[in-house]
Design a protein around this motif. Structure first.
Motif, mmCIF file in Angstrom:
data_model
loop_
_atom_site.group_PDB
_atom_site.id
_atom_site.type_symbol
_atom_site.label_atom_id
_atom_site.label_comp_id
_atom_site.label_asym_id
_atom_site.label_seq_id
_atom_site.Cartn_x
_atom_site.Cartn_y
_atom_site.Cartn_z
ATOM 1 N N ARG A 634 0.856 -1.182 0.000
ATOM 2 C CA ARG A 634 0.000 0.000 0.000
ATOM 3 C C ARG A 634 0.893 1.233 0.000
ATOM 4 O O ARG A 634 1.797 1.360 0.830
ATOM 5 C CB ARG A 634 -0.899 0.045 1.254
ATOM 6 C CG ARG A 634 -1.847 -1.137 1.398
ATOM 7 C CD ARG A 634 -2.924 -1.191 0.336
ATOM 8 N NE ARG A 634 -3.792 -0.021 0.320
ATOM 9 C CZ ARG A 634 -4.661 0.247 -0.654
ATOM 10 N NH1 ARG A 634 -4.763 -0.554 -1.698
ATOM 11 N NH2 ARG A 634 -5.401 1.316 -0.602
ATOM 12 N N ALA A 693 -3.752 2.207 -12.245
ATOM 13 C CA ALA A 693 -4.055 2.533 -10.855
ATOM 14 C C ALA A 693 -5.470 3.089 -10.744
ATOM 15 O O ALA A 693 -5.914 3.867 -11.592
ATOM 16 C CB ALA A 693 -3.056 3.558 -10.328
ATOM 17 N N ASN A 695 -8.339 4.961 -7.906
ATOM 18 C CA ASN A 695 -8.229 6.010 -6.891
ATOM 19 C C ASN A 695 -7.628 5.484 -5.591
ATOM 20 O O ASN A 695 -6.713 6.071 -5.019
ATOM 21 C CB ASN A 695 -9.608 6.633 -6.661
ATOM 22 C CG ASN A 695 -9.518 8.018 -6.034
ATOM 23 O OD1 ASN A 695 -8.741 8.221 -5.114
ATOM 24 N ND2 ASN A 695 -10.301 8.957 -6.525
ATOM 25 N N ARG A 696 -8.135 4.317 -5.136
ATOM 26 C CA ARG A 696 -7.691 3.856 -3.814
ATOM 27 C C ARG A 696 -6.301 3.215 -3.842
ATOM 28 O O ARG A 696 -5.725 2.916 -2.801
ATOM 29 C CB ARG A 696 -8.711 2.881 -3.223
ATOM 30 C CG ARG A 696 -8.696 2.922 -1.704
ATOM 31 C CD ARG A 696 -9.667 1.932 -1.105
ATOM 32 N NE ARG A 696 -9.043 1.285 0.031
ATOM 33 C CZ ARG A 696 -9.251 0.038 0.383
ATOM 34 N NH1 ARG A 696 -10.070 -0.720 -0.328
ATOM 35 N NH2 ARG A 696 -8.647 -0.462 1.427
ATOM 36 N N ILE A 698 -3.880 4.896 -4.866
ATOM 37 C CA ILE A 698 -3.013 6.068 -4.732
ATOM 38 C C ILE A 698 -3.294 6.738 -3.393
ATOM 39 O O ILE A 698 -4.444 6.866 -2.980
ATOM 40 C CB ILE A 698 -3.295 7.059 -5.886
ATOM 41 C CG1 ILE A 698 -3.085 6.363 -7.242
ATOM 42 C CG2 ILE A 698 -2.430 8.302 -5.768
ATOM 43 C CD1 ILE A 698 -1.718 5.757 -7.447
ATOM 44 N N ALA A 699 -2.227 7.131 -2.740
ATOM 45 C CA ALA A 699 -2.405 7.816 -1.455
ATOM 46 C C ALA A 699 -2.066 9.288 -1.624
ATOM 47 O O ALA A 699 -2.400 9.884 -2.642
ATOM 48 C CB ALA A 699 -1.537 7.152 -0.407
ATOM 49 N N ASP A 700 -1.415 9.881 -0.634
ATOM 50 C CA ASP A 700 -1.091 11.303 -0.740
ATOM 51 C C ASP A 700 0.021 11.494 -1.775
ATOM 52 O O ASP A 700 1.053 10.830 -1.716
ATOM 53 C CB ASP A 700 -0.635 11.844 0.612
ATOM 54 C CG ASP A 700 -1.801 11.881 1.601
ATOM 55 O OD1 ASP A 700 -2.954 11.803 1.146
ATOM 56 O OD2 ASP A 700 -1.545 11.982 2.812
ATOM 57 N N LYS B 132 -10.338 10.165 3.789
ATOM 58 C CA LYS B 132 -9.850 10.075 2.415
ATOM 59 C C LYS B 132 -9.983 8.648 1.905
ATOM 60 O O LYS B 132 -10.311 8.417 0.748
ATOM 61 C CB LYS B 132 -8.379 10.507 2.358
ATOM 62 C CG LYS B 132 -8.193 12.008 2.413
ATOM 63 C CD LYS B 132 -6.783 12.400 1.991
ATOM 64 C CE LYS B 132 -6.698 13.902 1.819
ATOM 65 N NZ LYS B 132 -5.425 14.354 1.282
ATOM 66 N N GLU B 133 -9.711 7.685 2.769
ATOM 67 C CA GLU B 133 -9.766 6.286 2.350
ATOM 68 C C GLU B 133 -11.180 5.921 1.900
ATOM 69 O O GLU B 133 -11.357 5.198 0.922
ATOM 70 C CB GLU B 133 -9.302 5.397 3.523
ATOM 71 C CG GLU B 133 -8.995 3.963 3.156
ATOM 72 C CD GLU B 133 -7.751 3.792 2.279
ATOM 73 O OE1 GLU B 133 -7.162 4.801 1.858
ATOM 74 O OE2 GLU B 133 -7.399 2.640 2.003
ATOM 75 N N ARG B 136 -11.769 7.539 -1.445
ATOM 76 C CA ARG B 136 -11.006 6.835 -2.493
ATOM 77 C C ARG B 136 -11.688 5.524 -2.876
ATOM 78 O O ARG B 136 -11.769 5.175 -4.049
ATOM 79 C CB ARG B 136 -9.588 6.539 -1.990
ATOM 80 C CG ARG B 136 -8.693 7.752 -1.931
ATOM 81 C CD ARG B 136 -7.366 7.400 -1.270
ATOM 82 N NE ARG B 136 -6.552 8.596 -1.104
ATOM 83 C CZ ARG B 136 -5.778 8.841 -0.059
ATOM 84 N NH1 ARG B 136 -5.686 7.968 0.926
ATOM 85 N NH2 ARG B 136 -5.080 9.950 0.012
ATOM 86 N N GLU B 137 -12.158 4.817 -1.871
ATOM 87 C CA GLU B 137 -12.839 3.549 -2.147
ATOM 88 C C GLU B 137 -14.083 3.793 -3.004
ATOM 89 O O GLU B 137 -14.310 3.127 -4.008
ATOM 90 C CB GLU B 137 -13.215 2.861 -0.823
ATOM 91 C CG GLU B 137 -14.173 1.693 -0.946
ATOM 92 C CD GLU B 137 -13.633 0.522 -1.749
ATOM 93 O OE1 GLU B 137 -12.397 0.402 -1.871
ATOM 94 O OE2 GLU B 137 -14.448 -0.263 -2.275
ATOM 95 N N MET B 139 -14.702 6.139 -4.968
ATOM 96 C CA MET B 139 -14.393 6.694 -6.296
ATOM 97 C C MET B 139 -13.547 5.746 -7.145
ATOM 98 O O MET B 139 -13.106 6.114 -8.231
ATOM 99 C CB MET B 139 -13.680 8.042 -6.148
ATOM 100 C CG MET B 139 -14.550 9.153 -5.553
ATOM 101 S SD MET B 139 -16.092 9.448 -6.466
ATOM 102 C CE MET B 139 -15.414 10.090 -8.006
ATOM 103 N N SER B 140 -13.338 4.534 -6.666
ATOM 104 C CA SER B 140 -12.437 3.626 -7.396
ATOM 105 C C SER B 140 -13.100 2.932 -8.583
ATOM 106 O O SER B 140 -12.437 2.187 -9.299
ATOM 107 C CB SER B 140 -11.822 2.593 -6.441
ATOM 108 O OG SER B 140 -10.794 3.223 -5.694
ATOM 109 N N TYR B 149 -6.433 11.575 -9.453
ATOM 110 C CA TYR B 149 -7.053 11.067 -8.222
ATOM 111 C C TYR B 149 -6.836 11.948 -6.987
ATOM 112 O O TYR B 149 -7.788 12.237 -6.264
ATOM 113 C CB TYR B 149 -6.576 9.640 -7.924
ATOM 114 C CG TYR B 149 -6.881 8.624 -8.995
ATOM 115 C CD1 TYR B 149 -8.157 8.504 -9.554
ATOM 116 C CD2 TYR B 149 -5.892 7.772 -9.464
ATOM 117 C CE1 TYR B 149 -8.424 7.562 -10.537
ATOM 118 C CE2 TYR B 149 -6.156 6.813 -10.445
ATOM 119 C CZ TYR B 149 -7.423 6.713 -10.977
ATOM 120 O OH TYR B 149 -7.696 5.780 -11.943
#
Lengths: 765, 165
Positions: A634, A693, A695-696, A698-700, B132-133, B136-137, B139-140, B149
């Protein structure tokens, strides 16, 4: 008096001028354009075998199906110049012929085009086309040893083989042999390749999704053996290109064939799976390295040997060794490239050709060498920075890789790794980025009307890079006018020919051309003003305020020019005026109305750029968390710091770089085309199985720029950024995984099964 | 006559039953905001709202939507006033090429609705729907090859922050 420089929008984080169109769904991409007459819809019948001759074709059933107007095959589609002719042209301006011969060059290649009133009708009728191909066994690159051909040239103008310096025994205390592989990859722009074409018997009009308009006109002229004057190509919005739309592809040729045959508009949009076969991809690479250093970590040898496939009949090979030649000083550098002609769909530029995958392998191997020498990978890199280009010996116009590494490490917190949670491992990784910069001949015009409205025109494209926005900023900046007083017209072959978008050259090249056009327009206005103001100096500053031209006599502020001599005035207009009152003129009174609009064209060429080494630099830092049981990686944070000359718009530039970093994550962790070698097909040609990739994943993602305008690189001081963000981004992730786990995986992408296996082997189980 | 509603206007269902909602929007209404990125429900570029819930317009036949109310990106702004998400996407530069943007914004609008209805995502843990997590989930299902993203998440967080607490 001081000019209100808050209006000087160049460099500022301005919102995209086409932003509202894009968030409301009103930006019109190629397939959404309409001619007066409704377009028919073409659907492609693709070959189910890799290479061979069509021996049987039956189209009668399809022709009789509801709504069908024509079924085009090599028997009736009409003449085209043979594929890849003439040999004297570049690959973008050679014939892209299809449906002109019974020979099938690769899996998924067009066998027929079914043209009907609706998509549903065309698609169904396509299923009724029957064909047989006498297939030969396809030739592919299966091992590095099979690549024995020295390519005539490499993308970017690099030589295939380079050797410099002499290997001594002094710097061989630590040695590694590292064989890396990277898989086939694909640009996979979200907009599939799409074209709508019309032909009236003389003139061919085309809306297509292409990065370089002028070469598209050339390609159609060559393929269809038409005069360029009779070809019009428009591409106002492009749903991503990433190299896959540098040139035209089969959608364009097929739509034009249909339009030529039926004398009415025909639309061809590739399906996602067809994109994998009928548009280019990146070949897989074998990268074999031998690296050495002394016990202090000074590099002795850098040997990098690359082997890749090349699509038969299509001249493109990428310089995976470019980074190995430029990033670090070494006693001895030996970089070679070998290729093998293969029966594959076209292989061409995919974002950051050479460096995207070259850096994956090379910057990972450099990490291996540092670790084996017992030296911190960041320190190791800083120790080995070159003073001049390690191979050519020429100076760099600017080179801030050391600053990027040092300042980046501080901002990222290289020394401060958080403690892992139970069952997890945490790792930090770093990688350098060096991306060659080029200025490419380009033109743009500026027009001024009597209301003070400025219009920028160029056949430049905006593939999401922000061309519309930065060109508006440059024009507004030149005249200290409001952004909304500038209209930008792009992506149309009737406009001044530009370099187009690709190779990170678009903004600096076309931006500089526009800057020159603005300078010419200012000179022309000053000439006119001189008749009214005989004492006017050439240093006066012109400001457009609505329909007024305001003239300020100026004293150039010498404080701003200390570092950059006279160059600063050319782009960074931050000028203090003297005490005299500005003079105001109504444009319509100053200039005879018949002379509007005033128009000037600006051009750039090789005289506008240095012959010394030009590179954009950067450093990537990554924190990953790895699950000790599943091997899942991750990303926790990606941070990058970049030096790419003047940044024309911090907001759009940051977005572009972030996008490159996201690509790096895909390259490190998920992206791979898997080959079915018997049929030379792809096992996973869609978004369900080719994993870009999400969205999830990718992090900051954060970044900084170290901004140093480079006026030797381009008149506007900017350098390329489109490919800088991906260069090194994946390697930093790979290095972070190795840091976390102690496991080095040399076969990209680093999927969880490979990490799990590595962890198990390490544990001895 | 059988109709469906698109952005509050009634339209007759197409005669050809093979017509997906996405192709109906494009071919019959010349409404091109919803994009075709894969035609397989893999990319989310065609995301629209049907009675407030997000779906992939490429994965539903138009005849299945008789009497239903479809909202496309063209119907997200009201009376020329951009939706707060549209404004936030522009402000945060949450797109580059713009091709996935219609789908991203429609998904984001649905996300706000899912939060309001307290529908958990696969990673929702406890009452916090604004991490954010979690965003993100949710919007994945919408791919973005330009890699916008991080900016998309920022834009959505900006709009969530505007909600009355």
């Amino acid at each position: 008096m001081k000019i209100d420089t808050s209006k000087n929008v160049l460099g500022k984080p301005i919102n995209r001028v086409d932003g509202v169109l894009k968030v409301t769904g009103h930006a019109r991409y190629a397939a959404e354009q309409q001619f007066d007459e409704k377009a028919l819809v073409g659907w492609l019948v693709s070959s189910d075998t890799a290479v061979g001759e069509i021996t049987h074709l039956s189209t009668e059933k399809a022709e009789k199906a509801e709504g069908v107007h024509a079924v085009l095959t090599y028997k009736n589609a009409g003449p085209l110049k043979p594929f890849s002719k003439p040999a004297s042209e570049s690959r973008f301006t050679q014939s892209r012929a299809v449906l002109n011969e019974p020979h099938i060059r690769h899996f998924g290649a067009p066998v027929a085009l079914v043209i009907a009133d609706t998509l549903e009708q065309a698609r169904y009728a396509a299923s009724l086309v029957e064909y047989t191909i006498d297939a030969k066994s396809p030739d592919l690159l299966l091992s590095s040893e099979q690549a024995t051909t020295v390519p005539d040239s490499l993308d970017g103008g690099f030589e295939a083989d380079v050797e410099s310096g002499n290997s001594s025994h002094d710097k061989k205390a630590v040695e590694i042999e590292a064989d890396y592989t990277t898989p086939s990859q694909i640009s996979a722009a979200m907009e599939p390749h799409a074209t709508i074409a019309n032909f009236d018997g003389e003139k061919l009009s085309v809306y297509t999704s292409v990065q370089i308009i002028a070469s598209a006109v050339d390609a159609l002229a060559v393929t269809f053996e038409l005069d360029e004057e009779n070809i019009e190509v428009k591409s106002p919005f492009i749903g991503g290109g990433f190299g896959s739309k540098l040139g035209l592809h089969y959608d364009a040729v097929l739509a034009c064939l249909g339009a030529r045959y039926l004398k009415r508009p025909v639309k061809v949009v590739l399906s996602r799976r067809q994109v994998f076969y009928n548009a280019p991809h990146r070949g897989h690479s074998f990268q074999q390295m031998h690296l050495s250093c002394d016990s202090d970590g000074l590099i002795g040898d850098i040997e990098h040997h690359s082997a890749m496939p090349k699509a038969k009949g299509y001249e493109f090979a990428e310089a995976t060794g470019a980074g190995a030649r430029v990033t670090y000083a070494a006693e001895f550098i030996n970089s070679t490239h070998r290729i093998k002609d293969a029966d594959t769909p076209l292989i061409d530029s995919t974002r950051s050709p050479g460096d995207a995958i070259g850096s994956l392998a090379f910057e990972s191997a450099i990490d291996e060498l540092a670790l084996k020498a017992g030296i911190d990978p960041l320190t190791f890199r800083i120790k080995n920075l070159p003073e001049v280009h390690p191979v050519s010996g020429k100076r760099f116009t600017t080179h801030r890789l050391g600053d990027c590494l040092q300042e980046g490490a501080q901002k990222f917190g290289w020394q401060h790794k958080p403690a892992p949670k139970p069952g997890k491992l945490i790792g930090h990784g770093v990688a350098s980025a060096m991306r060659m910069n080029v200025l490419v001949p380009s033109a743009a015009s500026i027009s001024l009307d009597s209301n003070g409205k400025l219009t920028v025109r160029s056949d430049m494209t905006d593939i999401g890079t922000g061309s519309y926005t930065i060109l508006a900023q440059i024009a507004a900046g030149a005249f200290h006018s409001q952004l909304d007083s500038v209209d930008v017209q792009l992506g149309d072959s009737s406009l001044p020919p530009s370099c187009g978008s690709g190779g990170s050259f678009g903004a600096a090249s076309t931006g500089s051309a526009l800057m020159k056009a603005c300078e010419l327009l200012k000179q022309s206005l000053k000439k006119t003003l001189k008749q009214k103001l005989p004492n006017l100096t050439s240093e006066c500053e012109l400001v457009l305020e609505g329909n007024m031209l305001v003239v300020y006599e100026t004293d150039v502020d010498t404080h701003t020019t200390t570092n950059l001599d006279t160059h600063i005035k050319r782009a960074d207009v931050d000028t203090h005026t003297n005490s005299s009152e500005p003079q105001r003129f109504l444009l319509s009174e100053l200039i005879d109305k018949d002379n509007f609009p005033l128009t000037e064209i600006g051009e750039v060429g090789e005289d506008d750029t240095s012959e010394d080494e030009q590179y954009s630099c950067g450093a990537h830092f990554v924190e990953v968390e790895v699950d000790t049981h599943t091997g899942e990686v991750r990303l926790k944070r990606q941070y990058g710091i970049f030096s790419a000359g003047k940044i024309l718009n911090v907001k759009t530039a940051s977005s572009q770089i972030k996008g490159g970093m996201v690509w790096g994550a895909g390259y490190a962790l998920t992206e791979a085309i898997h080959h079915h070698t018997d049929s030379a097909s792809f096992i996973n040609p869609d978004f369900g199985e080719y994993h870009i990739a999400v969205n999830r994943d990718i992090a900051d993602v954060t970044l900084d720029f170290l901004e140093t305008p480079d006026y030797e690189a381009s008149p506007i001081g900017a350098k390329g950024i489109g490919e800088l963000g991906i260069t090194g981004a994946g390697a930093a992730i790979a290095n972070a995984i190795a840091d976390a786990t102690g496991v080095r995986i040399r076969e990209f992408p680093i999927t969880m099964d490979k990490v799990m296996e590595g962890l198990q082997n390490k544990r001895g189980g | 006559m059988s109709t469906l509603f698109v952005n509050e206007e009634a339209y007759p269902l197409p005669e050809d039953p093979r017509t997906t909602l996405l192709d109906f929007l494009h071919q019959h209404l010349s409404m091109f905001g919803a994009k075709k990125g894969c035609d397989h429900g893999q990319c989310g570029a065609c995301t629209v709202l049907v009675d407030g819930e997000r779906i992939n317009a490429c994965l539903v036949f138009t005849f299945q939507l008789e009497g239903k109310s479809v909202t496309t990106i063209e119907g997200i702004a009201k009376n020329d006033e951009l939706h707060p998400l549209q404004k936030a996407f522009v402000e945060r530069d949450a797109f580059q090429c713009g091709y996935c943007t219609s789908g991203q914004i429609c998904s984001s609008v649905a996300l706000l609705g899912e939060r309001a209805a307290k529908n958990p995502s696969a990673v929702t843990c406890g009452p916090d729907y604004s991490s954010k997590e979690d965003i993100r989930e949710r919007m994945s299902g919408n791919l973005c090859r330009c890699g916008a993203y991080p900016n998309i998440v920022d834009a959505i967080q900006d709009v969530i922050a505007l909600e009355p607490q």
